[in-house]
Every structure is written in C-alpha cells, then in structure tokens.
Design a protein around this motif. Structure first.
Motif, mmCIF file in Angstrom:
data_model
loop_
_atom_site.group_PDB
_atom_site.id
_atom_site.type_symbol
_atom_site.label_atom_id
_atom_site.label_comp_id
_atom_site.label_asym_id
_atom_site.label_seq_id
_atom_site.Cartn_x
_atom_site.Cartn_y
_atom_site.Cartn_z
ATOM 1 N N ALA A 87 4.232 21.813 7.271
ATOM 2 C CA ALA A 87 3.391 20.573 7.535
ATOM 3 C C ALA A 87 2.953 19.868 6.298
ATOM 4 C CB ALA A 87 2.249 20.900 8.579
ATOM 5 N N PHE A 88 2.445 20.731 5.393
ATOM 6 C CA PHE A 88 1.880 20.068 4.111
ATOM 7 C C PHE A 88 2.685 19.438 3.186
ATOM 8 C CE2 PHE A 88 0.765 20.260 -0.375
ATOM 9 C CZ PHE A 88 -0.485 19.592 -0.318
ATOM 10 N N ARG A 89 3.881 19.737 3.353
ATOM 11 C CA ARG A 89 5.098 19.295 2.772
ATOM 12 C C ARG A 89 5.472 18.038 3.418
ATOM 13 N NH1 ARG A 89 7.117 24.505 1.109
ATOM 14 N NH2 ARG A 89 8.237 24.255 3.150
ATOM 15 N N ALA A 90 5.708 17.940 4.729
ATOM 16 C CA ALA A 90 5.883 16.829 5.289
ATOM 17 C C ALA A 90 4.918 15.734 5.166
ATOM 18 C CB ALA A 90 6.009 16.923 6.742
ATOM 19 N N ILE A 91 3.585 16.059 5.150
ATOM 20 C CA ILE A 91 2.523 14.933 5.141
ATOM 21 C C ILE A 91 2.448 14.505 3.541
ATOM 22 C CG2 ILE A 91 -0.059 14.835 4.877
ATOM 23 C CD1 ILE A 91 -0.230 16.969 7.200
ATOM 24 N N ASP A 92 2.856 15.511 2.527
ATOM 25 C CA ASP A 92 2.746 14.725 1.071
ATOM 26 C C ASP A 92 4.032 13.764 0.751
ATOM 27 O OD1 ASP A 92 1.672 15.183 -1.652
ATOM 28 O OD2 ASP A 92 3.748 15.826 -1.944
ATOM 29 N N SER A 93 4.925 14.236 1.596
ATOM 30 C CA SER A 93 6.492 13.388 1.709
ATOM 31 C C SER A 93 6.048 12.004 2.529
ATOM 32 C CB SER A 93 7.514 13.940 2.127
ATOM 33 O OG SER A 93 8.342 13.300 2.247
ATOM 34 N N ALA A 94 5.423 12.226 3.415
ATOM 35 C CA ALA A 94 5.053 10.880 4.039
ATOM 36 C C ALA A 94 4.115 9.961 3.245
ATOM 37 C CB ALA A 94 4.331 10.992 5.594
ATOM 38 N N ARG A 95 2.979 10.703 2.518
ATOM 39 C CA ARG A 95 2.159 9.821 1.753
ATOM 40 C C ARG A 95 3.085 9.266 0.608
ATOM 41 N NH1 ARG A 95 0.490 11.058 -2.813
ATOM 42 N NH2 ARG A 95 1.254 13.150 -2.796
ATOM 43 N N LEU A 96 3.898 9.625 0.068
ATOM 44 C CA LEU A 96 4.682 9.300 -0.951
ATOM 45 C C LEU A 96 5.493 8.117 -0.535
ATOM 46 C CD1 LEU A 96 5.682 12.399 -3.161
ATOM 47 C CD2 LEU A 96 4.020 10.357 -3.930
ATOM 48 N N VAL A 97 6.022 8.307 0.654
ATOM 49 C CA VAL A 97 7.187 7.181 1.119
ATOM 50 C C VAL A 97 6.048 5.891 1.486
ATOM 51 C CG1 VAL A 97 8.207 6.569 3.492
ATOM 52 C CG2 VAL A 97 8.712 8.937 2.230
ATOM 53 N N PHE A 98 4.919 6.170 2.251
ATOM 54 C CA PHE A 98 4.078 4.920 2.360
ATOM 55 C C PHE A 98 3.555 4.539 0.984
ATOM 56 C CE2 PHE A 98 3.906 6.405 6.592
ATOM 57 C CZ PHE A 98 3.593 5.156 7.489
ATOM 58 N N ARG A 99 3.286 5.015 -0.114
ATOM 59 C CA ARG A 99 2.973 4.676 -1.271
ATOM 60 C C ARG A 99 3.860 3.936 -1.890
ATOM 61 N NH1 ARG A 99 -0.353 9.489 -4.464
ATOM 62 N NH2 ARG A 99 -1.155 7.393 -5.592
ATOM 63 N N MET A 100 5.395 4.481 -1.815
ATOM 64 C CA MET A 100 6.391 3.358 -2.145
ATOM 65 C C MET A 100 6.355 2.154 -1.382
ATOM 66 S SD MET A 100 9.416 6.233 -3.730
ATOM 67 C CE MET A 100 9.357 7.260 -1.937
ATOM 68 N N MET A 101 6.588 2.218 -0.341
ATOM 69 C CA MET A 101 6.729 1.038 0.706
ATOM 70 C C MET A 101 5.596 0.164 0.234
ATOM 71 S SD MET A 101 7.179 2.989 4.424
ATOM 72 C CE MET A 101 6.544 1.504 5.183
ATOM 73 N N ALA A 102 4.325 0.417 -0.063
ATOM 74 C CA ALA A 102 3.222 -0.125 -0.450
ATOM 75 C C ALA A 102 3.471 -1.011 -1.839
ATOM 76 C CB ALA A 102 1.856 0.369 -0.377
ATOM 77 N N ALA A 103 4.149 -0.141 -2.759
ATOM 78 C CA ALA A 103 4.432 -0.773 -4.227
ATOM 79 C C ALA A 103 5.511 -1.774 -3.842
ATOM 80 C CB ALA A 103 4.916 0.407 -4.968
ATOM 81 N N VAL A 104 6.692 -1.488 -3.221
ATOM 82 C CA VAL A 104 7.627 -2.402 -3.093
ATOM 83 C C VAL A 104 7.192 -3.488 -2.329
ATOM 84 C CG1 VAL A 104 9.841 -2.923 -1.963
ATOM 85 C CG2 VAL A 104 9.399 -0.532 -2.979
ATOM 86 N N SER A 105 6.429 -3.340 -1.195
ATOM 87 C CA SER A 105 5.957 -4.665 -0.589
ATOM 88 C C SER A 105 4.998 -5.591 -1.466
ATOM 89 C CB SER A 105 5.245 -4.207 0.796
ATOM 90 O OG SER A 105 6.182 -3.406 1.556
ATOM 91 N N ALA A 106 4.436 -5.125 -2.067
ATOM 92 C CA ALA A 106 3.526 -5.738 -3.147
ATOM 93 C C ALA A 106 4.045 -6.542 -4.185
ATOM 94 C CB ALA A 106 2.449 -4.916 -3.702
ATOM 95 N N LEU A 107 5.287 -5.805 -4.655
ATOM 96 C CA LEU A 107 5.990 -6.393 -5.550
ATOM 97 C C LEU A 107 7.047 -7.712 -4.806
ATOM 98 C CD1 LEU A 107 7.771 -3.680 -7.359
ATOM 99 C CD2 LEU A 107 6.113 -5.256 -8.384
ATOM 100 N N VAL A 108 7.104 -7.528 -3.709
ATOM 101 C CA VAL A 108 8.056 -8.756 -3.011
ATOM 102 C C VAL A 108 6.799 -9.932 -2.941
ATOM 103 C CG1 VAL A 108 8.689 -9.409 -0.756
ATOM 104 C CG2 VAL A 108 9.442 -7.410 -1.653
ATOM 105 N N LEU A 109 5.513 -9.413 -2.676
ATOM 106 C CA LEU A 109 4.608 -10.704 -2.523
ATOM 107 C C LEU A 109 4.417 -11.343 -3.956
ATOM 108 C CD1 LEU A 109 2.192 -9.042 -0.106
ATOM 109 C CD2 LEU A 109 3.885 -10.836 0.438
ATOM 110 N N VAL A 110 4.449 -10.441 -4.716
ATOM 111 C CA VAL A 110 4.036 -10.920 -6.102
ATOM 112 C C VAL A 110 5.389 -11.819 -6.626
ATOM 113 C CG1 VAL A 110 4.223 -10.290 -8.746
ATOM 114 C CG2 VAL A 110 2.938 -9.048 -7.003
#
Length: 676
Positions: free
Chosen positions: A119-142
């Motif tokens: 469960a910890f690995r799944a949560i950590d993986s999900a956290r990284l996925v959302f952080r990557m999504m946030a970075a990509v989306s922010a770059l699109v807006l930029v």
C-alpha cells in the motif's frame, strides 16, 4: 557531499526568492498580479528553505511544494485579463490543474498512515504520478501563456521562461524518481542551484516588465483545456495501472492491459462521435464562456468559405458558410422566382420540393426576421409568421430555421438550416449572428448576380459590335450587287459578263455565309494563329473583285506578312471601298505593297476629297461616326482593330482636296513560315 550541495543550493535559492519578494514588498503596486507574484515568491523561498533544512521527502516539504505550485498557477491566472477574454474557461483550466496539485498533496499526507509495504508503494507511486501530471499540465499552461505574451514585452517572456524552467526541473526529478527505485539525490542537488538561476531570471524580468496583464484568446483557452484534460486522462490511466500492479497479484498484467485498452477505446470513441463533440462544444460554450460564439474565429471561417473559390458554386458555399455557424449539417437556398421563393442550390440537403412560396417571400421581405420553425410548429410564433411558412417545411422535422438574405432592402433569397446534432432553441446570439451573416451572404449573392448580368450585357455588347461591323460589310456587298444588277440590264447578252456575274454572286454568297458565322460567339477566328500570307496574291484578288466597280491599280512585289488572310482581306476590302466612294469615277485607286526593314507595308491611295486633320484625329477611328449619308461609321474603326489584333499598325495621311493614303504595317514572315 551531495547533502551539502542540496543544503547550499536550496539555501541560495531561498535567499534569491526571499530577497526578490522583499524588494517587491517595498514598492507595492496595488495590483492583483503583483500581489500574486509576491505570494508565489515567498512560498517558493519557504519551500527551498524546507528542502535545505529538513528533507525533500518530508511531508511538510511536499506540502510546501504544492503550495508553491498553486501560488505560481494563481499568478499565471492573474496575468490573464479575463475581462477581455469574456469567459471563465481559462479559470476552469487552472482550477483543474490546481486540483491535480492538491491531489498530490493529499497522497503525500496519506503516506503518513501506517500501512503495509504494498500500500505504501502504491500511494508513493500515485503521488509521483500526480506530481508528474501537475508538472506537465503546468508546462502546457506556460506554453499557452507564452503564445499570448506580446513579443515586445520581454519581461513577461522572461517570466514565462522562468516558470517553464521551474516545472521542467520538477518533471525531470519526478520522472527519474518514478522510473528508478532510489530517490535521485544528484538531481535534487542540481535543482537547488537551478532554482537559484530561475530566481535570478525573475529578477531580470521584474526590471523589464511594465504591464503585468495578458489576454488569452478563446482558441488558446480551449486548446489549453483540451490538453490538460488529456494529460489528466493519461495520468489517471497510469495511476490505475500502478494500482493494478500493486493489488491485482498474478492477474496484474491482464488487468493493466484491460485498463489501457479500455481507456484508449473510450478516448477514441469520445473523439470520433459527432454528436458527443457537438454536445461538448455546446456545453463548454454555455458554461465556460460568456458568449456562445468566438466571433473573430467564426467570421474568419465564414469569409474564407465564401471568398475561397473552389469546385463548388458560390450558392452552395453560401449555404455551407451559414450552416457552419450553427453546426447545422445541411441547408437549402431558396431563390427568388417571380413574386415568391423556390428551392435552389442545396448543401447536404436531400429531396428539395418543387413549387413557389409567395407568402414566405412577402413575410421575409417585410423585415430581417429569423424564422424558428420549432416555434411555428408549436404555434408559439406570430400568426403572420405561422401563415407564411409553407407546409413542406412544417412537415420536414429536420428543418430548423430560415435565415433571410437581404441586400439593399431587397430579398436576395433565404436559407433553410438543418437541425444541428445537438438540438436546442435559438437564442439572441444565434439571431444576431445569423442576421449579420445573412446580410453578408446576401451581398455575395447580389454581387455574383450582378457579375452574371454584366457578363450577359457584355455578350450582348459583343454581339452588337459584331453586328455593326457585319452591317458595314453587308452594305459593301449590297453596293457590289447593285452595280452588278445595273450592268446586267445592258450586258446581259455578253457571255463574259454572265460568267463574271456568276463568279461575283458566288463570291458574295460565300462572304455572306462568313459574315453570319462571325455573329456566333462560338466563332474561333479571333483565336487563330498568325500565318505567312502572300500579300501580292491577296491584293490582286481584292483588286480583281472590285475592278468592275472602279478602276484599281495594284502594284505589289514579293511580300510575305505574318497575319490572318481573312482578316487582312477584310481590312483591305474596307479601305478599298472607302477609297472608291471618296474618288471620282475617272480617278483610279492604287494599292501598293512592298517589304521594308522586316515589315510589309501596304498602302491604299485614293485621289478623292480627302479629310481634314481634325476629322482624322478626332472622328475617323471613332465607331458610328461617318460623313457618308448611308454610312455606318465602323469601317475604319474595325480595320484598325483587326490590324492591331495581328500585331500591326494602321495609319492615315490625308489632305483635303488631294486624297488619302491608308498605310498598313505588318511583321514580315520568312520563307520557312510560308513553307510550314
């Protein structure tokens, strides 16, 4: 060593961002973008300080990072001047991206809960996925912010570049952490110094910036929204596959394949369904924009459809252009027919009826009224409107609206629009846009009809011009036949005269046939190529034909001219006839031809009454001007036109009481052209 670099690099970044924030606080501008900028600087300094003093993997540091990202997104949103865009779509895009950032923070907090290793690995993986999504989306807006920034505002461009560098560094760190097992300490150390560089770039940008506001166009907002939605969609798919890897056990690969296949199929289905695309367009326009239409884009498309010539006639392009405004799949043009309107050209419209609708024409001509057919069917429209709509439109359910085409107070026609994929009632924006588009379309149709009328008038004018020339030639033939008839009374018993009379009649008949052929607009004589013409032979033929009418002396050496034989003979016939009519019976007419300096020169000389210089200059070559009582005044005019068409010139030298010399100058042809 790496820990020291992390400490000093992020401490340096915290110092740069804090110093810039304090400098901005000393000179407040009282504007919302400026306040958002200062807030983002302070939160970035706080985050860098947390990384330097605590650890990049600590929950408090990750929460500070989420707050930093939300602050910078708020600053970017503040840069967009929403009162100019007239919509809230771009705000919705930023809220979605902020939600993705907040979801990453939630997963960071969830990591504090005591769970098993899976469960910890799944949560950590999900956290990284959302952080990557946030970075990509922010770059699109930029990226879209960069498109909206004017090239002359270098300070804003530098801010955009700094933000792109900030999230590009984050994306590199998160992607590396997601792909490898350990935390990328080396990249974390480099990120501190890179963030210090971003802070220095912002310092330069601050000194070069003036106005802090930008204006995003509607297409940029829609593209940004679509791209962010696709990024979120892909991120959620990746998150689902990670969860399946953690909890599906032996069936993980099958479940992951099913997730990827199902997500891809769903996306393709959504993108390829016309009804769903139309529904999405309507909902987005209704809920995210102040106005239904992007008038600038719609008008550019409308004028491009009308003004770009293609295989389709203008009438069909007019129907398509108006139908595209409301996403109608087809349309029918009603054209004036007497006092009514009849079905005309159509675009994606089947089985148009026959007949003429006079009440509808009278109703539409009274004013520019968009007829909403659903209201007519429901009996909610005015009584005169209900009475004017024909029954075939009432019975046809896919008929949606009637747009009148009015130009200069006249009804040019009307367009019946088909029902769009997403059925809806017309509102005030539809009425306004269709009314203006109807006027513009009517002007195009009116101009096209005016061009057609002018073309018809030009054809009639050409026909009349040819007829005037032919009447002149007929007059000459009548003169020749009159002379034959007069001499026949005295020389009818002479066999030589009878033979000459038969030849003259045959020649006159052939010339009459040629003249009638010239009246046809299909006549191709004006497009015939120039050939080598034996001028001596042609002059002798013209002289022989007219000697029974008047004494003619022909003197011609070997001369080949590049010309049309029939046209040149016609020109010489005009000039000889004019010379005969101007000369006394005992004054012979002379025709002289010779070659000079690469040109063939033909002179027609008479010793008649001559012409004044003023008449030659002002009236001789004007059509329908003649000094003869029975003349048409087109002989000299047509002669000069024909000579000019052959690449030659026609000049005249005349003296009153002495006579006139007409001179034709044509390009000479060589022997090879004559042989060909």
């Amino acid at each position: 060593m790496v820990a020291a670099l992390i400490l000093w690099g992020h401490a340096l970044a915290a110092f740069v961002f804090a110093a810039l924030a304090l400098a901005q606080l000393r000179r407040p501008r009282g504007q919302w973008p400026h306040r958002a900028f200062v807030t983002a600087l302070l939160l970035t300094a706080l985050w860098a300080l947390a990384v330097a003093g605590i650890d990049a993997r600590d929950v408090s540091t990750r929460l500070a990072e989420s707050a930093r990202n939300i602050a910078w997104l708020g600053f970017m949103l503040a840069l967009v001047r929403r009162d100019r865009t007239g919509n809230v779509a771009i705000g919705a895009v930023y809220i979605v991206v902020m939600g993705v950032v907040a979801a990453g923070a939630v997963f960071a907090i969830a990591g504090l809960v005591k769970t098993d290793d899976e469960a910890f690995r799944a949560i950590d993986s999900a956290r990284l996925v959302f952080r990557m999504m946030a970075a990509v989306s922010a770059l699109v807006l930029v990226h879209h912010l960069h498109q909206a920034a004017p090239a002359t505002r270098g300070g804003i461009r530098l801010v955009v570049i700094a933000l792109a560098a900030l999230w590009s560094i984050d994306l590199l760190v998160f992607t590396t952490g997601y792909l490898q097992t350990g935390w990328p300490q080396g990249l974390i150390a480099m990120r501190g110094f890179a963030m210090a560089g971003v802070g220095l770039l912002l310092i330069v940008a601050v000194h070069r910036s003036g106005d802090w506001t930008l204006s995003l166009s509607r297409p940029i907002a829609v593209r940004a929204l679509s791209t962010v939605v696709l990024v979120v969609y892909a991120g959620l798919t990746a998150l689902a596959t990670n969860l399946a890897d953690s909890y599906a056990g032996d069936y993980a690969r099958i479940v992951q394949t099913a997730i990827v296949f199902g997500a891809t199929t769903a996306l393709i289905t959504l993108l390829s369904t016309p009804w769903l695309r139309a529904w999405t367009k309507v909902k987005v326009a209704k809920h995210l924009f102040r106005h239904r239409y992007d008038y600038r884009a719609e008008w550019q498309r409308f004028t491009a459809t009308l003004g770009t010539p293609g295989d389709d006639p203008l009438a069909e392009r007019v129907v398509k252009a108006v139908a595209d405004l409301t996403d109608s799949p087809g349309g029918l043009l009603l054209v004036p027919d007497g006092a009514g309107l009849s079905p005309g050209p159509a675009w994606n419209w089947t089985d148009p009826p026959h007949g003429r609708d006079e009440p509808l024409a009278h109703h539409l001509a009274d004013g520019i009224r968009i007829v909403e057919l659903d209201r007519v069917r429901a009996g909610q429209a005015p009584a005169d409107e209900i009475a004017s709509v024909p029954g075939w439109l009432i019975d046809r359910h896919d008929a949606w609206a009637i747009v009148p085409l009015v130009h200069g107070g006249s009804l040019i026609g009307a367009i019946v629009l088909a029902r769009p994929p997403v059925d809806r009632a017309l509102d005030w924006e539809d009425f306004d846009l269709l009314r203006v588009a109807g006027r513009q379309a009517a002007s195009y149709l009116a101009e096209d009809r005016a061009h057609s009328a002018l073309a018809d008038a030009a054809r009639f004018d050409e026909f009349n011009r040819r007829f005037a020339f032919i009447l002149h030639d007929i007059k000459n033939l009548v003169s020749q036949l009159t002379l034959v008839a007069r001499n026949a009374e005295r020389h009818a018993d002479n066999p030589d005269f009878r033979a000459d009379m038969v030849a003259t009649l045959k020649d006159s008949s052939d010339r009459m046939t040629t003249l009638l052929g010239r009246l046809s607009h299909h006549s191709g004589t004006r497009d015939e190529p120039l050939t080598a013409v034996d001028v001596a032979e042609l002059i002798e033929r013209v002289a022989q034909r007219r000697r029974a009418q008047h004494a003619i002396v022909a003197t011609a050496g070997p001369a080949l001219a590049r010309a049309h034989a029939a046209r040149l003979e016609q020109v010489l016939g005009h000039l000889v006839q004019n010379g005969i009519e101007a000369s006394a019976p005992d004054a012979p007419l002379r025709i002289i031809a010779e070659t000079r300096d690469g040109h063939v020169v033909i002179d027609v000389v008479d010793h008649g009454c001559g012409m004044s210089p003023a008449f030659v200059r002002d009236q001789l070559f004007r059509p329908f001007v003649s000094t003869k009582p029975a003349g048409f005044g087109v002989g000299a005019f047509e002669a000069r036109q024909l000579v000019g068409a052959m690449g030659g010139t026609l000049t005249v030298d005349s003296r009153e009481g002495e006579g006139t010399r007409f001179r034709i100058v044509l390009p000479a042809a060589d022997a090879l052209e004559a042989a060909a």
